[in-house]
Design a protein around this motif. Sequence first.
Motif, PDB file in Angstrom:
ATOM      1  N   LEU A 174       0.832  -1.200   0.000  1.00 33.35           N
ATOM      2  CA  LEU A 174       0.000   0.000   0.000  1.00 33.35           C
ATOM      3  C   LEU A 174       0.867   1.250   0.000  1.00 33.35           C
ATOM      4  O   LEU A 174       0.566   2.241  -0.654  1.00 33.35           O
ATOM      5  CB  LEU A 174      -0.935  -0.002   1.213  1.00 33.35           C
ATOM      6  N   PHE A 175       1.939   1.202   0.753  1.00 34.91           N
ATOM      7  CA  PHE A 175       2.846   2.353   0.868  1.00 34.91           C
ATOM      8  C   PHE A 175       3.462   2.649  -0.502  1.00 34.91           C
ATOM      9  O   PHE A 175       3.571   3.807  -0.934  1.00 34.91           O
ATOM     10  CB  PHE A 175       3.934   2.033   1.905  1.00 34.91           C
ATOM     11  N   ARG A 176       3.879   1.599  -1.199  1.00 33.23           N
ATOM     12  CA  ARG A 176       4.453   1.811  -2.529  1.00 33.23           C
ATOM     13  C   ARG A 176       3.462   2.528  -3.437  1.00 33.23           C
ATOM     14  O   ARG A 176       3.827   3.348  -4.274  1.00 33.23           O
ATOM     15  CB  ARG A 176       4.806   0.453  -3.177  1.00 33.23           C
ATOM     16  N   GLU A 177       2.174   2.199  -3.218  1.00 33.73           N
ATOM     17  CA  GLU A 177       1.128   2.756  -4.075  1.00 33.73           C
ATOM     18  C   GLU A 177       0.553   4.060  -3.538  1.00 33.73           C
ATOM     19  O   GLU A 177      -0.407   4.591  -4.108  1.00 33.73           O
ATOM     20  CB  GLU A 177      -0.008   1.724  -4.204  1.00 33.73           C
ATOM     21  N   GLY A 178       1.110   4.575  -2.452  1.00 33.31           N
ATOM     22  CA  GLY A 178       0.595   5.825  -1.895  1.00 33.31           C
ATOM     23  C   GLY A 178      -0.732   5.676  -1.182  1.00 33.31           C
ATOM     24  O   GLY A 178      -1.464   6.639  -0.957  1.00 33.31           O
ATOM     25  N   LYS A 179      -1.067   4.453  -0.794  1.00 34.88           N
ATOM     26  CA  LYS A 179      -2.372   4.210  -0.162  1.00 34.88           C
ATOM     27  C   LYS A 179      -2.237   3.801   1.302  1.00 34.88           C
ATOM     28  O   LYS A 179      -3.193   3.262   1.875  1.00 34.88           O
ATOM     29  CB  LYS A 179      -3.090   3.091  -0.920  1.00 34.88           C
ATOM     30  N   GLU A 180      -1.080   4.018   1.870  1.00 39.29           N
ATOM     31  CA  GLU A 180      -0.858   3.528   3.242  1.00 39.29           C
ATOM     32  C   GLU A 180      -1.760   4.238   4.246  1.00 39.29           C
ATOM     33  O   GLU A 180      -2.131   5.386   4.054  1.00 39.29           O
ATOM     34  CB  GLU A 180       0.617   3.711   3.619  1.00 39.29           C
ATOM     35  N   LEU A 181      -2.065   3.540   5.312  1.00 36.90           N
ATOM     36  CA  LEU A 181      -2.789   4.110   6.443  1.00 36.90           C
ATOM     37  C   LEU A 181      -1.790   4.335   7.564  1.00 36.90           C
ATOM     38  O   LEU A 181      -1.010   3.450   7.903  1.00 36.90           O
ATOM     39  CB  LEU A 181      -3.889   3.157   6.902  1.00 36.90           C
ATOM     40  N   TRP A 182      -1.843   5.526   8.178  1.00 33.75           N
ATOM     41  CA  TRP A 182      -0.828   5.883   9.182  1.00 33.75           C
ATOM     42  C   TRP A 182      -1.268   5.527  10.587  1.00 33.75           C
ATOM     43  O   TRP A 182      -2.433   5.630  10.951  1.00 33.75           O
ATOM     44  CB  TRP A 182      -0.497   7.362   9.090  1.00 33.75           C
ATOM     45  N   GLY A 183      -0.311   5.117  11.402  1.00 36.78           N
ATOM     46  CA  GLY A 183      -0.542   4.894  12.834  1.00 36.78           C
ATOM     47  C   GLY A 183      -1.652   3.891  13.082  1.00 36.78           C
ATOM     48  O   GLY A 183      -1.821   2.920  12.344  1.00 36.78           O
TER      49      GLY A 183
END
Lengths: 341, 341, 341, 341
Positions: free
Chosen positions: C131-140
């Motif tokens: 998800l992070f690679r795709e800019g879709k990560e959720l934080w914390g």
Amino acid sequence: MSEKPLVISAPEPRSLDLIFSDDARTALHERYDIFECEAHEVATLSDHVLGEARYIIGQPPLDGAALAKLKSLRCIFNVESNLFLNMPYDEVFRRGIHVVTTGAVFAEPVAELGLGLALDLARSFTDADLLFREGKELWGGDGNGSARLLSGSEIGIIGFGDLGRALNRLLSGFRAKVRVFDPWQPASTLRDQGVEPANVETVLSQSDTVFVVASATSENQGFLGRESFASMRKGAAFILLSRAGVVDFEALMDAVRAGHIVAASDVFPEEPLALDHPVRTLPGFLRSAHRAGALDIAFKRMGDMVLEDMALLDQGLPPLKAKRAERETVSRMRSKPVTRN
Amino acid sequence: MSEKPLVISAPEPRSLDLIFSDDARTALHERYDIFECEAHEVATLSDHVLGEARYIIGQPPLDGAALAKLKSLRCIFNVESNLFLNMPYDEVFRRGIHVVTTGAVFAEPVAELGLGLALDLARSFTDADLLFREGKELWGGDGNGSARLLSGSEIGIIGFGDLGRALNRLLSGFRAKVRVFDPWQPASTLRDQGVEPANVETVLSQSDTVFVVASATSENQGFLGRESFASMRKGAAFILLSRAGVVDFEALMDAVRAGHIVAASDVFPEEPLALDHPVRTLPGFLRSAHRAGALDIAFKRMGDMVLEDMALLDQGLPPLKAKRAERETVSRMRSKPVTRN
Amino acid sequence: MSEKPLVISAPEPRSLDLIFSDDARTALHERYDIFECEAHEVATLSDHVLGEARYIIGQPPLDGAALAKLKSLRCIFNVESNLFLNMPYDEVFRRGIHVVTTGAVFAEPVAELGLGLALDLARSFTDADLLFREGKELWGGDGNGSARLLSGSEIGIIGFGDLGRALNRLLSGFRAKVRVFDPWQPASTLRDQGVEPANVETVLSQSDTVFVVASATSENQGFLGRESFASMRKGAAFILLSRAGVVDFEALMDAVRAGHIVAASDVFPEEPLALDHPVRTLPGFLRSAHRAGALDIAFKRMGDMVLEDMALLDQGLPPLKAKRAERETVSRMRSKPVTRN
Amino acid sequence: MSEKPLVISAPEPRSLDLIFSDDARTALHERYDIFECEAHEVATLSDHVLGEARYIIGQPPLDGAALAKLKSLRCIFNVESNLFLNMPYDEVFRRGIHVVTTGAVFAEPVAELGLGLALDLARSFTDADLLFREGKELWGGDGNGSARLLSGSEIGIIGFGDLGRALNRLLSGFRAKVRVFDPWQPASTLRDQGVEPANVETVLSQSDTVFVVASATSENQGFLGRESFASMRKGAAFILLSRAGVVDFEALMDAVRAGHIVAASDVFPEEPLALDHPVRTLPGFLRSAHRAGALDIAFKRMGDMVLEDMALLDQGLPPLKAKRAERETVSRMRSKPVTRN
């Protein structure tokens, strides 16, 4: 006609009462038919009994003829735990009959006594208690001239079978450097247990405390002698827990008498020992009358071990709890028979 | 004019020689100017000395005036380790001057002796050695009527400060169930150490061995009395390692005399003890003359601790090795002064 | 004429280069004469070579005639580590020739990967990295909806051979409750390792994470099926590390697809796996292409193991490092041959 | 009129619901009167409320006047866990009011993720799973070109607070050599934890895996830079778990881009991170979006910690569970405020 497997019981010098708790004894009889007899009678039992017996508890003398009749035999549970050469072991092994010993039950009690004796040698609390009884105690630091810690010290273990491992486990909280000499164990096995493999010279000369827990074999009779003790650190402690035969006992007493080392022993050249034996009054020497292993709880664990291995063998699996005699080493073991429990 | 920070040294009843190894003593003098004096002289030292002193080693009596002059003071290293109320602690704390004690160095030696005594009570090796000297020893299982294992047993610890933790660490190889009573420790802290928090009643009644390692406070004088001992298991062992004041010593002796429990103690109601005190000859009781902690290696660790904490304080960091006195508890501690090292 | 003992080397599918480090290879040649050949050639080697060979490295097919000629043979080092029934094992055992396998070298690497996969299932870091690679990560905490700890959790292990033990050792810092199902191990052995013996139903239904590390045998093919997965806790993790044959793979995928459990596997019904196999894209399933054990360091440890056991056997002692094949179980093992290293 | 002690609750950015489980919340209300308000309102609450409050949950801005009115205050429970300089700390400490932080609850979850990421970097299971999804997986040893073990490897830990210790505990089953750099910890403390104290250069250059778990302080901003990474072993792993501020992030990415090291990070220079930030697609870098600590179970442990310490404080004892702010270091901590849970 019983469907239960048959067990021949001839456990002398032990007895079923000694080695089975009430619950374990009940389980034994529920699962098996037990034929009890004297060890010397086993070889001459009827063909039927011999032919049906799946297990023997004990170490009866067996000749080739008797062994041939023991057609169903899977395992001999040697609860004496020393191996006598009183049966044709070649044929036993050829047939894949397991011979197992239950001496591992003594490892924990012996290790606990050994650690206690080591702490006593480090802190002299036995001698201090005697002085206290006599009103001659020294208080605080005044009484601690030779006191030292096991924590963080260097410890040597000679022999790393069940007993050496039990001892090493008890030492785990002491953050000590533990070196082990055991020519029968690969170095990597020792390292995996967190100890450093070493030769006997290093173990003797680099330790503050040396525990001897090696089994007696045809190769190690008296292998710890005068030079061994001389090579130890001044004031170091030597604790003998396995067999008196592996040390030159006179040399050990001399080293203690000279004040070079202190020592403790649970085993002696003769047991019982002559009333005038000089070790009885030797300062710097703690004496224990072969009491290290013979706890009721240890004997009862023999019975548990027998039952657990029988359950595996009943399923067609090899035994895992008791220790197997090996073709290679059966004739090299040299312990004396047990004459008392 | 020296650039080194100034240290006032008044460590009685210790001495710098007692608490610093040669190497540590050298390091101390390399890093600091040391002003040595008697404890009672500190309060009347010159304004200059007081004003420059960054550290005090010792526990000198200080009044408000002297404290006011100690303008650079960061930490008082109380190497006696018991806190006397001989300085205005409120003001000390208000100013953020640390008062630290070094008693943690005794934890390991006391724990080792405690474990040794526990093993001795479990296996009676002191009494067995005496019998052996006299030619009256019992061999093997005959001598093990009351012998038992610590491994796998239930163990209670009363008090879980440095000493309780050291003891628990030494016990880690024994796979015992350890319950702890310590009203000053949160339950979760105890669980994180692998022990089970319990009330004192449970600890007493559910243990095979009870170690008392609680500091004496204004609240726990004599809190272990006749009923406590009566609630213990028949044959259990009671080992007193911290302060005699927390037990009713007469009741303890009675419980041993009656054969209900066995006991060992390193501390006594008076020290030295009267020559005719009945505990001296009480069977089932092991006596140690306050020798548990006072090992040279422990004293030398005090000096190491002082140097490590001074190094932190020099960097503007709080001390971490020695234990801080706390505003809340400083007036609740009740140990007697140390009169000998 | 060489005085060195003779070793027949036919280690396929391994090779001496794979299993010996440079140093170990040098030691091998210094101590032994090595006769290298293909496995299928061994049975037809000259009488002289067969008669002299003390060890075989490999698992060549042997008939009775060849075995009869192997008069000096002490040990067959099966470095493939699965046992094929390609030699007359009855006679091998009758003669006391050891057959040993070196698969224990894989235990540590497999256990490490297993723990990594378990942590990944608990924290979803593989999916989160995607998800992070795709800019879709959720934080914390927003990304931690299903996150949980292994520390303090309940963990089940099915099978407690070398691999189960290695895994349990890696888990020692997690203070988890570990239950083990292994019908071939006595309960007391499991307890001695600090785990709780349990039946398979309890392990499945009472665990947050289940590791399957059981060897494939004639009795456990597909024994973990639809009902097994249904009995697991909602959201629990199932990690398959040993052999695909012990599970119903379709049922496992269904349980993951339904969202009942999450899973990871290092083994698959066919290897390599069809490109359109549905597990490739199944959410909630982590895939590892039989990479758990095959590390260079593991293969090199095989060679060390062989050398250490040869040294014991040269002294007339039994081997201790590699695992012995047993008469009772040799015909019950059911792993497929290794086709790649 | 209530007899219960009064607690002012202003826990933002946390909430009572976040940090207390249902049971703990019930216990809180049973034992205390809770006055809930916004943090910015606390300083202007009525004299009565301020005068009665024994505890504050939160970190509200306080001026000297407000603090003077807080006459009963014993402890401020800072559940944000970073310390802002928004109150007159000198006076707080002078009065002996404890300020405690609850960040230790994050140690275990962060350590578990850190270990998982380290295992992933060692075995590449995230990348391998992606390849498997795409049908491009490499089987067995073919996929293990750069795979290595943590067991027996050399591991460096930078910072040895709660998080470093939790990590070291998780590593206990790996028999690794662990070196630690922490300038705020005495060497003997590190040794007592079984790790080797080392300078930062040694930790970087002698480790196969480096974990950075140091808190951000006024002294360590960007202290791990280009030269640090260059000094690391080729192929080593760098895992950043505490604060992005302690590393030069550009230099870290360059070292990974060059193939010199591999890395994982839970923290980033800006959070959330720009969609076009190059770390998003950097091979050899594992990304976690500040998810390491923020587990529900960690937040709930904050509440448990608060309740346990309140119970101690209610008895007149100092708090033991939460970590005390120290006069010496309060102004040296440099973490950014938490903006999300």
